[in-house]
Design a protein around this motif. Structure first.
Motif, PDB file in Angstrom:
ATOM      1  N   ARG A  71       0.986  -1.284  -0.032  1.00 21.15           N
ATOM      2  CA  ARG A  71       0.058   0.033   0.107  1.00 21.15           C
ATOM      3  C   ARG A  71       0.863   1.389  -0.081  1.00 21.15           C
ATOM      4  O   ARG A  71       0.336   2.279   0.455  1.00 21.15           O
ATOM      5  CB  ARG A  71      -0.962   0.032   1.249  1.00 21.15           C
ATOM      6  CG  ARG A  71      -1.892  -1.208   1.067  1.00 21.15           C
ATOM      7  CD  ARG A  71      -3.108  -0.975   2.446  1.00 21.15           C
ATOM      8  NE  ARG A  71      -4.027  -2.085   2.429  1.00 21.15           N
ATOM      9  CZ  ARG A  71      -4.983  -2.124   3.027  1.00 21.15           C
ATOM     10  NH1 ARG A  71      -4.985  -1.106   4.054  1.00 21.15           N
ATOM     11  NH2 ARG A  71      -5.892  -3.101   3.072  1.00 21.15           N
ATOM     12  N   TRP A  72       1.999   1.227  -0.662  1.00 27.00           N
ATOM     13  CA  TRP A  72       2.920   2.325  -0.585  1.00 27.00           C
ATOM     14  C   TRP A  72       2.427   3.452  -1.499  1.00 27.00           C
ATOM     15  O   TRP A  72       2.753   4.804  -1.326  1.00 27.00           O
ATOM     16  CB  TRP A  72       4.580   2.042  -1.113  1.00 27.00           C
ATOM     17  CG  TRP A  72       4.303   1.348  -2.483  1.00 27.00           C
ATOM     18  CD1 TRP A  72       4.113   0.006  -3.011  1.00 27.00           C
ATOM     19  CD2 TRP A  72       4.495   1.776  -3.746  1.00 27.00           C
ATOM     20  NE1 TRP A  72       4.182  -0.203  -4.162  1.00 27.00           N
ATOM     21  CE2 TRP A  72       4.524   0.853  -4.848  1.00 27.00           C
ATOM     22  CE3 TRP A  72       4.642   3.406  -3.890  1.00 27.00           C
ATOM     23  CZ2 TRP A  72       4.540   1.129  -6.215  1.00 27.00           C
ATOM     24  CZ3 TRP A  72       4.791   3.781  -5.362  1.00 27.00           C
ATOM     25  CH2 TRP A  72       4.584   2.729  -6.552  1.00 27.00           C
ATOM     26  N   ASP A  73       1.441   3.250  -2.207  1.00 32.82           N
ATOM     27  CA  ASP A  73       0.900   3.926  -3.422  1.00 32.82           C
ATOM     28  C   ASP A  73       0.237   5.233  -2.570  1.00 32.82           C
ATOM     29  O   ASP A  73       0.062   6.621  -2.971  1.00 32.82           O
ATOM     30  CB  ASP A  73       0.157   3.531  -4.402  1.00 32.82           C
ATOM     31  CG  ASP A  73      -1.023   2.521  -3.824  1.00 32.82           C
ATOM     32  OD1 ASP A  73      -0.710   1.902  -2.854  1.00 32.82           O
ATOM     33  OD2 ASP A  73      -2.009   2.350  -4.530  1.00 32.82           O
ATOM     34  N   ARG A  74      -0.523   4.784  -1.507  1.00 31.68           N
ATOM     35  CA  ARG A  74      -1.255   5.853  -0.774  1.00 31.68           C
ATOM     36  C   ARG A  74      -0.401   6.908  -0.050  1.00 31.68           C
ATOM     37  O   ARG A  74      -0.762   8.014   0.083  1.00 31.68           O
ATOM     38  CB  ARG A  74      -1.945   5.058   0.024  1.00 31.68           C
ATOM     39  CG  ARG A  74      -2.866   3.924  -0.209  1.00 31.68           C
ATOM     40  CD  ARG A  74      -3.785   3.353   0.806  1.00 31.68           C
ATOM     41  NE  ARG A  74      -4.923   2.247   0.150  1.00 31.68           N
ATOM     42  CZ  ARG A  74      -5.678   1.692   0.943  1.00 31.68           C
ATOM     43  NH1 ARG A  74      -5.798   1.818   2.369  1.00 31.68           N
ATOM     44  NH2 ARG A  74      -6.505   0.662   0.418  1.00 31.68           N
ATOM     45  N   SER A  75       0.670   6.221   0.416  1.00 31.59           N
ATOM     46  CA  SER A  75       1.721   7.313   0.935  1.00 31.59           C
ATOM     47  C   SER A  75       2.222   8.212   0.153  1.00 31.59           C
ATOM     48  O   SER A  75       2.204   9.462   0.399  1.00 31.59           O
ATOM     49  CB  SER A  75       2.846   6.562   1.887  1.00 31.59           C
ATOM     50  OG  SER A  75       2.049   5.604   2.887  1.00 31.59           O
ATOM     51  N   ALA A  77       1.086   9.205  -2.840  1.00 30.47           N
ATOM     52  CA  ALA A  77       0.151  10.121  -3.216  1.00 30.47           C
ATOM     53  C   ALA A  77      -0.084  11.219  -2.712  1.00 30.47           C
ATOM     54  O   ALA A  77      -0.261  12.319  -3.217  1.00 30.47           O
ATOM     55  CB  ALA A  77      -1.135   9.250  -3.467  1.00 30.47           C
ATOM     56  N   VAL A  78       0.491  11.341  -1.431  1.00 23.08           N
ATOM     57  CA  VAL A  78       0.377  12.399  -0.577  1.00 23.08           C
ATOM     58  C   VAL A  78       1.710  13.250  -0.572  1.00 23.08           C
ATOM     59  O   VAL A  78       1.625  14.426  -0.606  1.00 23.08           O
ATOM     60  CB  VAL A  78      -0.169  12.164   0.963  1.00 23.08           C
ATOM     61  CG1 VAL A  78      -0.034  13.475   1.807  1.00 23.08           C
ATOM     62  CG2 VAL A  78      -1.398  11.491   1.004  1.00 23.08           C
ATOM     63  N   VAL A 171       4.225   5.067   7.148  1.00 23.72           N
ATOM     64  CA  VAL A 171       4.147   5.840   6.028  1.00 23.72           C
ATOM     65  C   VAL A 171       5.619   6.390   6.227  1.00 23.72           C
ATOM     66  O   VAL A 171       6.162   6.632   5.032  1.00 23.72           O
ATOM     67  CB  VAL A 171       3.055   7.118   6.518  1.00 23.72           C
ATOM     68  CG1 VAL A 171       3.323   8.086   5.337  1.00 23.72           C
ATOM     69  CG2 VAL A 171       1.777   6.428   6.306  1.00 23.72           C
TER      70      VAL A 171
END
Length: 256
Positions: A71-75, A77-78, A171
Motif C-alpha cells: 500500500r505504498w501508493d497511498r503514502s 500519493a500525498v 508511512v
C-alpha cells in the motif's frame, strides 16, 4: 578524473562486513542503509568512492522496501513532492561532489550525523511546516536532496519534516525509501554522465547490491522478533562514534 582503485583483499572484506551490517540495520528498522554504510565506508576509502559504490545497493534495497511495505501508493500519493524536490537537490549535490575534492565533504558528513542524532530536538519550532505544506515540501525536499548528493545522507531533513507533520511510522518508512530511491537514481545518472560509473565500479557495486538485498530480507524476517527500540538505540550510539571518528580524520588531514 577520479577513479576507484582496485581494492585489496582486506578492503573487500571490510566492504562485505559494512554492507552486510548496514543492510541488516535497514532490514530490521526499515531505514538506515546509506546512513550507516556511507560513514563506515568513508573510514576505509574517500567519501566520493563510498557514495559511488553505494548507488546500486541503495537502489536495490529501496525498491525491495517499497515493494515489501504494501500500500505504498497511498503514502506516495500525498508526499510525492518530497521525492521530486529531492531529485532536483540530489542533482545539484552530486554535481558538487563531482566538482570538488572528496575529502572536503567528510566534515559535512560528520555534521549530518550529529544533526540526525539531534533531529527531534531541532525539529521543535518548525510549526510553519503544517501551515505552508508546499513550501515545506520544497525546503525539506531540496535540502534532503543536496545532502544526499554530497554526503549520501538524506535522513536529517526528512526526519525533521516527518516529526513536524506527525507522519505515522509505516508511512515514514515508505516515504523515506521512495525519496532515497529517486534521489539515488538521479545521483547515478550524474555519475554516469561524469564518466565515473566504470565497469569495475558497476561490477563491485552490483556484488554489494546482491549481498545487501539478501541480508536486508533476512533482517525483515526478524524485524518483529527483536525490539526496534534496541536497534535504534545501538544505531544512534554507532552513528555518534562514527561522527567523532570522521571529525578526527578531518582534523588529521587538515593539520597534517
Amino acid at each position: 578524473m577520479p577513479v576507484v582503485e582496485t581494492p585489496t583483499l582486506h578492503t573487500l572484506l571490510a566492504y562485505t562486513v559494512i554492507i552486510g551490517f548496514a543492510a541488516m540495520v535497514h532490514g530490521t528498522v526499515g531505514i538506515g542503509f546509506p546512513m550507516v554504510a556511507t560513514p563506515l565506508l568513508a573510514l576505509v576509502t574517500d567519501v566520493r568512492t563510498a557514495i559511488l559504490l553505494l548507488v546500486l545497493p541503495t537502489v536495490v534495497i529501496n525498491v525491495g522496501n517499497i515493494i515489501k511495505g504494501g500500500r505504498w501508493d497511498r503514502s506516495i500519493a500525498v508526499y510525492w513532492p518530497l521525492a521530486v524536490y529531492g531529485m532536483a537537490g540530489s542533482f545539484v549535490g552530486t554535481r558538487l561532489l563531482v566538482a570538488f575534492p572528496a575529502e572536503s565533504f567528510r566534515p559535512l558528513l560528520a555534521a549530518m550525523l550529529v544533526l540526525y542524532l539531534n533531529a527531534e530536538r531541532i525539529g521543535v519550532g518548525f510549526g510553519w511546516v503544517r501551515r505552508h505544506p508546499q513550501i515545506a515540501f520544497a525546503f525539506f525536499g531540496l535540502t534532503a536532496g543536496i545532502l544526499a548528493g554530497t554526503v549520501n545522507v538524506m535522513l536529517p531533513a526528512l526526519v525533521m519534516y516527518a516529526l513536524e507533520v506527525r507522519m505515522p511510522k509505516t508511512v515514514m518508512i515508505q516515504v523515506f525509501n521512495f525519496c532515497f530511491l529517486f534521489g539515488k537514481l538521479t545521483q547515478g545518472a550524474v555519475f554516469v554522465q561524469a564518466g565515473l560509473m566504470t565497469s569495475d565500479v558497476v561490477g563491485l557495486s552490483a556484488c554489494m547490491a546482491v549481498l545487501g538485498a539478501t541480508v536486508m530480507f533476512l533482517g525483515m524476517r526478524i524485524r518483529e522478533r527483536i525490539p526496534t527500540a534496541t536497534y535504534r538505540r545501538w544505531l544512534r550510539r554507532l552513528l555518534a562514534v562514527l561522527a567523532v571518528m570522521l571529525v578526527v580524520q578531518s582534523l588529521r588531514l587538515w593539520f597534517g
